[in-house]
Scaffold this motif. Structure first.
Motif, mmCIF file in Angstrom:
data_model
loop_
_atom_site.group_PDB
_atom_site.id
_atom_site.type_symbol
_atom_site.label_atom_id
_atom_site.label_comp_id
_atom_site.label_asym_id
_atom_site.label_seq_id
_atom_site.Cartn_x
_atom_site.Cartn_y
_atom_site.Cartn_z
ATOM 1 N N GLN A 6 -14.466 5.213 -13.032
ATOM 2 C CA GLN A 6 -15.397 3.602 -12.571
ATOM 3 C C GLN A 6 -14.112 3.954 -11.603
ATOM 4 O OE1 GLN A 6 -16.357 0.854 -15.810
ATOM 5 N NE2 GLN A 6 -17.683 2.148 -16.769
ATOM 6 N N THR A 7 -12.754 3.776 -11.504
ATOM 7 C CA THR A 7 -12.054 3.503 -10.540
ATOM 8 C C THR A 7 -12.451 4.586 -8.841
ATOM 9 O OG1 THR A 7 -10.221 3.233 -9.494
ATOM 10 C CG2 THR A 7 -10.619 5.165 -11.359
ATOM 11 N N ARG A 8 -12.627 3.523 -8.016
ATOM 12 C CA ARG A 8 -12.762 4.493 -7.018
ATOM 13 C C ARG A 8 -11.795 4.353 -6.113
ATOM 14 N NH1 ARG A 8 -16.451 -0.726 -7.040
ATOM 15 N NH2 ARG A 8 -18.895 0.897 -7.165
ATOM 16 N N SER A 9 -10.301 3.696 -6.033
ATOM 17 C CA SER A 9 -9.493 4.527 -5.735
ATOM 18 C C SER A 9 -8.836 2.792 -4.326
ATOM 19 C CB SER A 9 -8.963 5.901 -5.791
ATOM 20 O OG SER A 9 -8.161 6.279 -6.985
ATOM 21 N N ASP A 10 -9.852 2.430 -4.588
ATOM 22 C CA ASP A 10 -9.887 1.267 -3.552
ATOM 23 C C ASP A 10 -9.744 0.151 -3.552
ATOM 24 O OD1 ASP A 10 -10.770 -0.773 -1.583
ATOM 25 O OD2 ASP A 10 -12.246 0.772 -0.787
ATOM 26 N N ILE A 11 -8.023 -0.468 -3.304
ATOM 27 C CA ILE A 11 -7.612 -1.632 -4.199
ATOM 28 C C ILE A 11 -8.925 -2.586 -3.672
ATOM 29 C CG2 ILE A 11 -6.604 -2.281 -1.879
ATOM 30 C CD1 ILE A 11 -4.453 -3.792 -4.027
ATOM 31 N N HIS A 12 -9.141 -2.780 -2.665
ATOM 32 C CA HIS A 12 -10.407 -3.988 -2.609
ATOM 33 C C HIS A 12 -11.626 -4.015 -2.968
ATOM 34 C CE1 HIS A 12 -7.697 -4.158 1.705
ATOM 35 N NE2 HIS A 12 -8.312 -2.840 1.799
ATOM 36 N N GLN A 13 -11.947 -2.615 -3.268
ATOM 37 C CA GLN A 13 -13.180 -2.481 -4.594
ATOM 38 C C GLN A 13 -13.046 -3.092 -5.941
ATOM 39 O OE1 GLN A 13 -15.408 0.575 -3.681
ATOM 40 N NE2 GLN A 13 -16.106 0.280 -1.906
ATOM 41 N N ASP A 14 -11.760 -2.272 -6.616
ATOM 42 C CA ASP A 14 -11.699 -2.023 -7.886
ATOM 43 C C ASP A 14 -10.281 -3.634 -8.293
ATOM 44 O OD1 ASP A 14 -12.431 -0.193 -7.908
ATOM 45 O OD2 ASP A 14 -10.696 1.261 -7.743
ATOM 46 N N GLY A 15 -9.420 -4.485 -7.035
ATOM 47 C CA GLY A 15 -8.944 -5.297 -7.535
ATOM 48 C C GLY A 15 -7.267 -4.770 -7.831
ATOM 49 N N ALA A 24 8.955 7.240 -5.720
ATOM 50 C CA ALA A 24 7.526 6.613 -5.853
ATOM 51 C C ALA A 24 7.879 4.495 -5.170
ATOM 52 C CB ALA A 24 7.108 6.351 -6.720
ATOM 53 N N LEU A 25 8.849 4.043 -5.431
ATOM 54 C CA LEU A 25 8.500 2.453 -5.198
ATOM 55 C C LEU A 25 8.554 2.983 -3.231
ATOM 56 C CD1 LEU A 25 7.861 -0.315 -5.704
ATOM 57 C CD2 LEU A 25 10.020 -0.331 -6.490
ATOM 58 N N ASN A 26 9.469 3.482 -2.603
ATOM 59 C CA ASN A 26 9.446 3.791 -1.673
ATOM 60 C C ASN A 26 7.901 3.829 -1.286
ATOM 61 O OD1 ASN A 26 11.605 2.555 -0.409
ATOM 62 N ND2 ASN A 26 12.961 4.866 -1.040
ATOM 63 N N LEU A 27 7.695 4.681 -1.534
ATOM 64 C CA LEU A 27 6.406 5.628 -0.618
ATOM 65 C C LEU A 27 5.420 4.572 -0.254
ATOM 66 C CD1 LEU A 27 6.265 9.219 -2.008
ATOM 67 C CD2 LEU A 27 6.031 8.070 0.369
ATOM 68 N N ALA A 57 1.980 0.058 1.019
ATOM 69 C CA ALA A 57 1.610 -1.563 1.109
ATOM 70 C C ALA A 57 2.149 -1.660 2.610
ATOM 71 C CB ALA A 57 2.005 -1.585 0.223
ATOM 72 N N SER A 58 2.613 -1.848 3.364
ATOM 73 C CA SER A 58 2.706 -2.513 4.342
ATOM 74 C C SER A 58 2.646 -1.390 5.596
ATOM 75 C CB SER A 58 4.687 -2.239 4.825
ATOM 76 O OG SER A 58 5.115 -2.935 5.817
ATOM 77 N N GLU A 59 2.204 -0.703 5.603
ATOM 78 C CA GLU A 59 1.571 -0.070 7.269
ATOM 79 C C GLU A 59 0.374 0.280 6.988
ATOM 80 O OE1 GLU A 59 3.485 3.275 7.724
ATOM 81 O OE2 GLU A 59 5.653 2.216 7.946
ATOM 82 N N HIS A 60 -0.427 0.303 5.902
ATOM 83 C CA HIS A 60 -1.808 0.944 5.561
ATOM 84 C C HIS A 60 -2.119 -0.059 4.806
ATOM 85 C CE1 HIS A 60 -1.094 5.234 6.756
ATOM 86 N NE2 HIS A 60 0.184 4.762 6.131
ATOM 87 N N LEU A 61 -2.062 -1.134 4.434
ATOM 88 C CA LEU A 61 -3.239 -2.367 3.768
ATOM 89 C C LEU A 61 -2.887 -3.330 4.197
ATOM 90 C CD1 LEU A 61 -2.992 -1.416 -0.833
ATOM 91 C CD2 LEU A 61 -4.274 -1.012 1.200
ATOM 92 N N ASN A 62 -1.455 -3.972 5.257
ATOM 93 C CA ASN A 62 -1.187 -4.387 5.976
ATOM 94 C C ASN A 62 -1.093 -5.844 4.953
ATOM 95 O OD1 ASN A 62 -1.304 -2.931 7.877
ATOM 96 N ND2 ASN A 62 -3.493 -3.817 8.625
ATOM 97 N N ARG A 84 9.422 -8.245 -2.301
ATOM 98 C CA ARG A 84 9.802 -7.554 -1.248
ATOM 99 C C ARG A 84 8.609 -7.801 -0.679
ATOM 100 N NH1 ARG A 84 11.100 -0.944 0.363
ATOM 101 N NH2 ARG A 84 11.615 -1.086 2.619
ATOM 102 N N ILE A 85 9.675 -9.042 1.334
ATOM 103 C CA ILE A 85 8.994 -9.127 1.874
ATOM 104 C C ILE A 85 8.576 -8.441 3.580
ATOM 105 C CG2 ILE A 85 8.098 -10.808 4.064
ATOM 106 C CD1 ILE A 85 9.942 -12.872 2.285
ATOM 107 N N PHE A 86 8.110 -7.593 4.157
ATOM 108 C CA PHE A 86 7.799 -6.563 5.330
ATOM 109 C C PHE A 86 7.797 -7.823 6.455
ATOM 110 C CE2 PHE A 86 5.339 -4.337 0.893
ATOM 111 C CZ PHE A 86 6.359 -4.277 1.067
ATOM 112 N N MET A 87 8.633 -6.934 7.252
ATOM 113 C CA MET A 87 8.674 -7.807 8.508
ATOM 114 C C MET A 87 8.297 -7.197 9.549
ATOM 115 S SD MET A 87 10.659 -10.288 7.864
ATOM 116 C CE MET A 87 11.094 -10.837 6.664
ATOM 117 N N ARG A 88 7.029 -7.915 10.535
ATOM 118 C CA ARG A 88 6.093 -7.487 11.316
ATOM 119 C C ARG A 88 6.832 -8.037 12.900
ATOM 120 N NH1 ARG A 88 2.911 -5.267 8.573
ATOM 121 N NH2 ARG A 88 2.480 -6.137 6.890
ATOM 122 N N SER A 89 7.170 -7.014 13.620
ATOM 123 C CA SER A 89 7.402 -6.739 15.330
ATOM 124 C C SER A 89 6.322 -6.974 16.060
ATOM 125 C CB SER A 89 7.550 -5.296 15.710
ATOM 126 O OG SER A 89 6.839 -4.254 15.457
#
Length: 173
Positions: free
Chosen positions: A50-59, A107-110, A115-120, A168-173
């Motif tokens: 049932q998972t769609r592998s989409d965090i926005h749809q699956d939560g 894995a955590l680095n990836l 999370a930062s670059e693709h999920l913003n 971990r906070i991701f800094m934006r430029s």
């Protein structure tokens, strides 16, 4: 693709059922999460289907951690996604024979890059048992900072243990 020279993160596949069954039913891991009962293969099979592998749809987003040779060695998750505040909780678990070899940090680095670059997302957080020294080292190594103490937050047997919130906070430029 989310990968390094040694591992890749990929969507959960039906063939991951046995690994998921083994990890989800490991009672020694239950103290670190909210699981209190065993999961059936049927329930886990339904989750995978049932998972769609989409965090926005699956939560949530569960990814399989596998070696470049194709050995599935664990999972890494994003859950409790909060798009208003741009944060999510992270969890990682590897089979014991793959722990302590740098795979979890890769894995955590990836996942942080994703999370930062693709999920913003602005931040990731983890709730870590104060007695789980291995997890504490992992999160601190990947630039997570302790940001709160949850007193007697986790119960194991008749004892309670503190938990530390790592962020971990991701800094934006």
């Amino acid at each position: 693709m989310l990968q390094t020279k040694r591992i890749r993160l990929r969507a959960v596949e039906p063939e991951d059922l046995d690994l998921m069954y083994l990890i989800e039913n490991d009672q020694e891991l239950w103290v670190f999460g909210n699981t209190t009962v065993p999961y059936s293969r049927y329930a886990l099979r339904q989750f995978i289907e049932q998972t769609r592998s989409d965090i926005h749809q699956d939560g949530q987003l569960r990814l399989t951690v596998e070696t470049i040779q194709g050995n599935a060695i664990g999972f890494i998750d994003l859950q409790n996604l909060d798009m208003k505040h741009l944060r999510a909780e992270v969890g990682v678990v590897l089979l014991p024979e793959w722990q302590g070899k740098g795979y979890a940090s890769e894995a955590l680095n990836l996942l942080c890059v994703y999370a930062s670059e693709h999920l913003n997302l602005h931040q990731l957080y983890a709730i870590v048992s104060s007695v789980n020294k291995r997890a504490i080292r992992l999160f601190e190594q990947i630039q997570f900072k302790p940001s709160g103490l949850l007193t007697e937050w986790l119960k194991q047997g008749s004892s309670f243990f503190d938990a530390v919130i790592y962020t971990r906070i991701f800094m934006r430029s």
